[in-house]
Design a protein around this motif. Structure first.
Motif, PDB file in Angstrom:
ATOM      1  N   ASN A 450     -42.431 -42.764  32.792  1.00 25.50           N
ATOM      2  CA  ASN A 450     -41.983 -41.764  31.816  1.00 25.50           C
ATOM      3  C   ASN A 450     -41.983 -40.373  32.445  1.00 25.50           C
ATOM      4  O   ASN A 450     -42.507 -40.169  33.546  1.00 25.50           O
ATOM      5  CB  ASN A 450     -42.852 -41.810  30.555  1.00 25.50           C
ATOM      6  CG  ASN A 450     -44.314 -41.536  30.843  1.00 25.50           C
ATOM      7  OD1 ASN A 450     -44.654 -40.600  31.560  1.00 25.50           O
ATOM      8  ND2 ASN A 450     -45.195 -42.359  30.293  1.00 25.50           N
ATOM      9  N   GLU A 451     -41.424 -39.414  31.727  1.00 23.03           N
ATOM     10  CA  GLU A 451     -41.219 -38.084  32.291  1.00 23.03           C
ATOM     11  C   GLU A 451     -42.536 -37.372  32.606  1.00 23.03           C
ATOM     12  O   GLU A 451     -42.673 -36.720  33.637  1.00 23.03           O
ATOM     13  CB  GLU A 451     -40.380 -37.225  31.323  1.00 23.03           C
ATOM     14  CG  GLU A 451     -38.934 -37.658  31.201  1.00 23.03           C
ATOM     15  CD  GLU A 451     -38.782 -38.944  30.413  1.00 23.03           C
ATOM     16  OE1 GLU A 451     -39.622 -39.208  29.521  1.00 23.03           O
ATOM     17  OE2 GLU A 451     -37.831 -39.705  30.682  1.00 23.03           O
ATOM     18  N   GLU A 452     -43.508 -37.508  31.724  1.00 25.36           N
ATOM     19  CA  GLU A 452     -44.786 -36.824  31.948  1.00 25.36           C
ATOM     20  C   GLU A 452     -45.470 -37.353  33.202  1.00 25.36           C
ATOM     21  O   GLU A 452     -45.932 -36.577  34.048  1.00 25.36           O
ATOM     22  CB  GLU A 452     -45.695 -37.019  30.728  1.00 25.36           C
ATOM     23  CG  GLU A 452     -47.021 -36.287  30.848  1.00 25.36           C
ATOM     24  CD  GLU A 452     -47.918 -36.508  29.634  1.00 25.36           C
ATOM     25  OE1 GLU A 452     -49.035 -35.975  29.620  1.00 25.36           O
ATOM     26  OE2 GLU A 452     -47.484 -37.228  28.699  1.00 25.36           O
ATOM     27  N   THR A 453     -45.539 -38.666  33.317  1.00 21.31           N
ATOM     28  CA  THR A 453     -46.143 -39.257  34.513  1.00 21.31           C
ATOM     29  C   THR A 453     -45.322 -38.937  35.748  1.00 21.31           C
ATOM     30  O   THR A 453     -45.873 -38.668  36.828  1.00 21.31           O
ATOM     31  CB  THR A 453     -46.254 -40.784  34.346  1.00 21.31           C
ATOM     32  OG1 THR A 453     -46.988 -41.078  33.156  1.00 21.31           O
ATOM     33  CG2 THR A 453     -46.952 -41.413  35.536  1.00 21.31           C
ATOM     34  N   GLY A 454     -44.001 -38.953  35.602  1.00 21.49           N
ATOM     35  CA  GLY A 454     -43.130 -38.667  36.733  1.00 21.49           C
ATOM     36  C   GLY A 454     -43.347 -37.277  37.301  1.00 21.49           C
ATOM     37  O   GLY A 454     -43.394 -37.096  38.515  1.00 21.49           O
ATOM     38  N   LEU A 455     -43.496 -36.275  36.429  1.00 23.44           N
ATOM     39  CA  LEU A 455     -43.742 -34.909  36.906  1.00 23.44           C
ATOM     40  C   LEU A 455     -45.097 -34.793  37.585  1.00 23.44           C
ATOM     41  O   LEU A 455     -45.245 -34.102  38.604  1.00 23.44           O
ATOM     42  CB  LEU A 455     -43.640 -33.927  35.738  1.00 23.44           C
ATOM     43  CG  LEU A 455     -42.235 -33.621  35.219  1.00 23.44           C
ATOM     44  CD1 LEU A 455     -42.302 -32.663  34.038  1.00 23.44           C
ATOM     45  CD2 LEU A 455     -41.362 -33.033  36.328  1.00 23.44           C
ATOM     46  N   PHE A 456     -46.096 -35.464  37.044  1.00 17.80           N
ATOM     47  CA  PHE A 456     -47.429 -35.410  37.653  1.00 17.80           C
ATOM     48  C   PHE A 456     -47.408 -36.058  39.036  1.00 17.80           C
ATOM     49  O   PHE A 456     -48.008 -35.536  39.985  1.00 17.80           O
ATOM     50  CB  PHE A 456     -48.446 -36.110  36.754  1.00 17.80           C
ATOM     51  CG  PHE A 456     -49.867 -35.885  37.177  1.00 17.80           C
ATOM     52  CD1 PHE A 456     -50.522 -34.707  36.870  1.00 17.80           C
ATOM     53  CD2 PHE A 456     -50.550 -36.854  37.904  1.00 17.80           C
ATOM     54  CE1 PHE A 456     -51.831 -34.485  37.276  1.00 17.80           C
ATOM     55  CE2 PHE A 456     -51.862 -36.645  38.306  1.00 17.80           C
ATOM     56  CZ  PHE A 456     -52.504 -35.455  37.990  1.00 17.80           C
ATOM     57  N   LEU A 457     -46.707 -37.184  39.162  1.00 21.96           N
ATOM     58  CA  LEU A 457     -46.591 -37.840  40.463  1.00 21.96           C
ATOM     59  C   LEU A 457     -45.818 -36.965  41.443  1.00 21.96           C
ATOM     60  O   LEU A 457     -46.153 -36.894  42.635  1.00 21.96           O
ATOM     61  CB  LEU A 457     -45.901 -39.192  40.302  1.00 21.96           C
ATOM     62  CG  LEU A 457     -46.724 -40.304  39.649  1.00 21.96           C
ATOM     63  CD1 LEU A 457     -45.859 -41.538  39.402  1.00 21.96           C
ATOM     64  CD2 LEU A 457     -47.928 -40.684  40.519  1.00 21.96           C
ATOM     65  N   THR A 458     -44.796 -36.287  40.956  1.00 22.99           N
ATOM     66  CA  THR A 458     -44.017 -35.395  41.814  1.00 22.99           C
ATOM     67  C   THR A 458     -44.880 -34.274  42.363  1.00 22.99           C
ATOM     68  O   THR A 458     -44.766 -33.899  43.542  1.00 22.99           O
ATOM     69  CB  THR A 458     -42.826 -34.813  41.041  1.00 22.99           C
ATOM     70  OG1 THR A 458     -41.991 -35.885  40.607  1.00 22.99           O
ATOM     71  CG2 THR A 458     -42.023 -33.869  41.911  1.00 22.99           C
ATOM     72  N   ALA A 459     -45.760 -33.727  41.534  1.00 18.66           N
ATOM     73  CA  ALA A 459     -46.659 -32.659  41.995  1.00 18.66           C
ATOM     74  C   ALA A 459     -47.592 -33.175  43.093  1.00 18.66           C
ATOM     75  O   ALA A 459     -47.885 -32.465  44.061  1.00 18.66           O
ATOM     76  CB  ALA A 459     -47.465 -32.115  40.815  1.00 18.66           C
ATOM     77  N   LEU A 460     -48.056 -34.408  42.957  1.00 20.55           N
ATOM     78  CA  LEU A 460     -48.907 -35.000  44.004  1.00 20.55           C
ATOM     79  C   LEU A 460     -48.109 -35.194  45.293  1.00 20.55           C
ATOM     80  O   LEU A 460     -48.633 -34.989  46.398  1.00 20.55           O
ATOM     81  CB  LEU A 460     -49.477 -36.333  43.524  1.00 20.55           C
ATOM     82  CG  LEU A 460     -50.594 -36.255  42.486  1.00 20.55           C
ATOM     83  CD1 LEU A 460     -50.893 -37.636  41.918  1.00 20.55           C
ATOM     84  CD2 LEU A 460     -51.867 -35.649  43.097  1.00 20.55           C
TER      85      LEU A 460
END
Length: 581
Positions: A450-460
């Motif tokens: 999902n978008e929320e998890t995707g953004l968090f993974l992108t930051a990592l």
């Protein structure tokens, strides 16, 4: 046991000491036989340089050679005429350059981890042969045929074990050592800067039997001692002219233009305390003092975006594991293997080569000890299909490849078996490959989140690939969104909001090391519902269904609004048989 290759450098590092004389004779005989075999196929197939990091040994007793270009790391083993730019491209000249490389490599092996004041224990016979192989003047250097003849005579006279048995035993030491916790061989053994030191020790023990070459070393040479090396009085060998070494991202080793090591990734067992060093031990640099353009020049960002532009690595299967037709150019083919980091590896093989042969060469080049997690796959209609190790490449390759009308057949090295807990993976390099594949699969919408998890993974991912976020240096346009955010997410979230949110999330991971950021990425990624699932499309009554195969069973999905939705699950433990209609 698998025929997976390891390098000679890894063998010595696992042992923690030098080769014995009997082992040197066996390795010299096996290598000479392989070189003669490769030379028979044509001098275009001969590798340029042999070094401890390019000589590959397999548990089945076969040998192979990894092509490497000129670099400081292998200059110790390069023939003087090649370093001075006066090397000939004729077959005899190339053989003599390889003889020099092989001689220096084997002497390095008997000198490994020995104190400078401790003499190398070699018989006069072997010492004279190695010395004649390492003559500076090419015309005074022993020929490859003479080396082979001397080795065969020695094996017959001393009743030495066959080379294949000795080579297999050396490789077993590495695998045995790698199964013990904390005993991973360090594949970054320093090779350079020892040429003169090795030659001092080699010439210092010249025996009375100088019958292998006409030349004679200058008298009066002696062993190098600890006081010699501490005083810095040893002259350094001439290096090839090259442009200044560029600054590199922390933890990344220098790569020359024609030899890429997957094992030199930013996260291959490199200590955080030493990862920011440059090549000179007396010179250090601070990342924060570099401009953004300098940092980008160092190669920040996704590896799988940068690496496809690099020259491909060329490997060749040894003649001992291809068919007799392998000697004919008409039966030779090329397989292009794309690694998880995007690097292309061209493997020259026989038309009858099996997937295992190519796989072993590639994982040896990649320094992957935990190779059992991986497999070779081909892409058909945007779906990956893994090859069984015993499958012949020609069985799945296009007919044009089999007929020699197609330049190369494309395969991918991918994770085939997914662990439930990433902590089960022992090697950083293996975890890095997991990260690269997971990262790219999410980016290409092969793996949904999902978008929320995707953004968090992108930051990592930004933290792992750029380091700490510095607003005064980076601003908000320091990365390319399409390299970090999937097309589906960009369409749903809108680019301006993504550019606003990601720098803030990236800054929240300050002081997190790259390997820590990758580990966090993997821990979150393995909780995704589709983690470890391989998808295959099927059609049923004009309705598109997708079969997901994973460790727990088979999952049937339906496509709704371009998103896979689970409609049925069949667990392996509840499945008695599988049949097709």
């Amino acid at each position: 046991m698998s025929s997976t290759f390891v390098t000679l450098a890894e063998v010595l590092e696992a042992r923690g000491g030098p080769l014995l004389e009997e082992e040197v004779w066996s390795l010299l005989l096996g290598t000479a036989e392989s070189l003669v075999d490769v030379s028979y196929q044509g001098h275009n197939n001969i590798c340029n340089i042999i070094s401890p990091a390019s000589l590959l040994l397999s548990a089945t007793g076969t040998l192979a050679f990894k092509n490497c270009g000129l670099s400081d790391e292998v200059s110790t083993f390069i023939a003087p005429e090649m370093l001075q730019g006066r090397a000939s491209s004729t077959k005899p000249a190339m053989e003599r350059m390889l003889v020099y490389s092989l001689g220096m490599t084997l002497y390095w092996s008997v000198d490994f981890h020995l104190p400078q004041n401790q003499p190398v224990q070699l018989s006069d016979h072997l010492n004279s042969l190695l010395l004649s192989m390492c003559e500076d003047l090419a015309h005074r250097r022993v020929t490859l045929a003479s080396v082979l003849e001397a080795c065969e005579s020695q094996h017959k006279a001393s009743a030495l074990p066959p080379p294949a048995r000795v080579i297999g035993q050396l490789v077993e030491e590495v695998f045995h050592d790698s199964t013990e916790p904390g005993s991973v061989p360090d594949s970054s053994v320093p090779l350079s800067g020892r040429s003169q030191m090795i030659r001092e020790r080699l010439h210092g023990k010249r025996g009375p039997f100088a019958d292998f070459s006409e030349g004679c070393a200058a008298e009066g040479r002696r062993y190098s001692t600890d006081s010699d090396s501490k005083s810095g009085s040893l002259p350094q060998r001439q290096r090839p002219r090259s442009s200044p070494t560029p600054l590199l991202p922390r933890g990344v080793r220098h790569r020359d233009s024609s030899c890429s090591w997957l094992g030199r990734s930013p996260h291959h067992d490199i200590s955080p305390k030493t990862s920011a060093r440059s090549h000179s031990p007396s010179i250090t640099f601070s990342e924060s003092s570099l401009s953004l353009s300098q940092r980008k020049a160092k190669g920040l960002g996704p590896e799988f975006i940068r690496m496809p532009d690099e020259p491909p690595i060329v490997l060749a299967l040894p003649g001992s594991i291809v068919s007799k037709k392998g000697r004919s150019c008409a039966s030779q083919r090329e397989v292009a293997v794309i690694l998880p980091n995007g690097q292309y590896v061209m493997v020259r093989c026989d038309i009858k080569s099996r997937a295992r042969d190519v796989f072993d060469m590639v994982v040896a080049h990649a320094n992957l000890v935990e190779h059992f997690y991986f497999g070779l796959a081909f892409l058909d209609d945007d779906e990956y299909f893994f090859l069984d190790h015993e499958t012949k490449i020609a069985k799945v390759a296009p007919e044009s490849w089999r007929k020699g009308q197609m330049a190369s057949f494309l395969l991918f090295l991918r994770v085939k078996f997914f662990v439930d807990d990433i902590s089960y993976v022992l090697h950083r390099l293996t975890r890095h490959q997991y990260y690269l594949q997971l990262r790219r699969d999410i980016l290409e919408d092969r793996l949904y989140c999902n978008e929320e998890t995707g953004l968090f993974l992108t930051a990592l991912a930004l933290q792992a690939e750029f380091g700490d976020y510095m607003p005064e240096l980076y601003g908000k346009n320091y990365y390319q969104p399409e390299h970090y955010v999937s097309k589906r997410m960009l369409e749903k979230l809108a680019l301006p909001s993504v550019k606003e949110e990601l720098p803030r999330l990236h800054a929240s991971h300050v002081q997190m090391l790259p390997e820590e950021a990758e580990m966090e990425y993997l821990k979150i990624g393995q909780q995704l519902p589709e983690y470890g699932v391989m998808f295959h499309r099927v059609e049923r009554e004009k309705r598109e269904l997708i079969l997901g195969i994973c460790a727990k069973g088979i999952i049937v999905y339906e496509m709704k609004n371009h998103v896979r939705t689970v409609c049925r699950r069949f667990l392996w433990r509840e499945t008695d048989s599988i049949s097709t209609v």
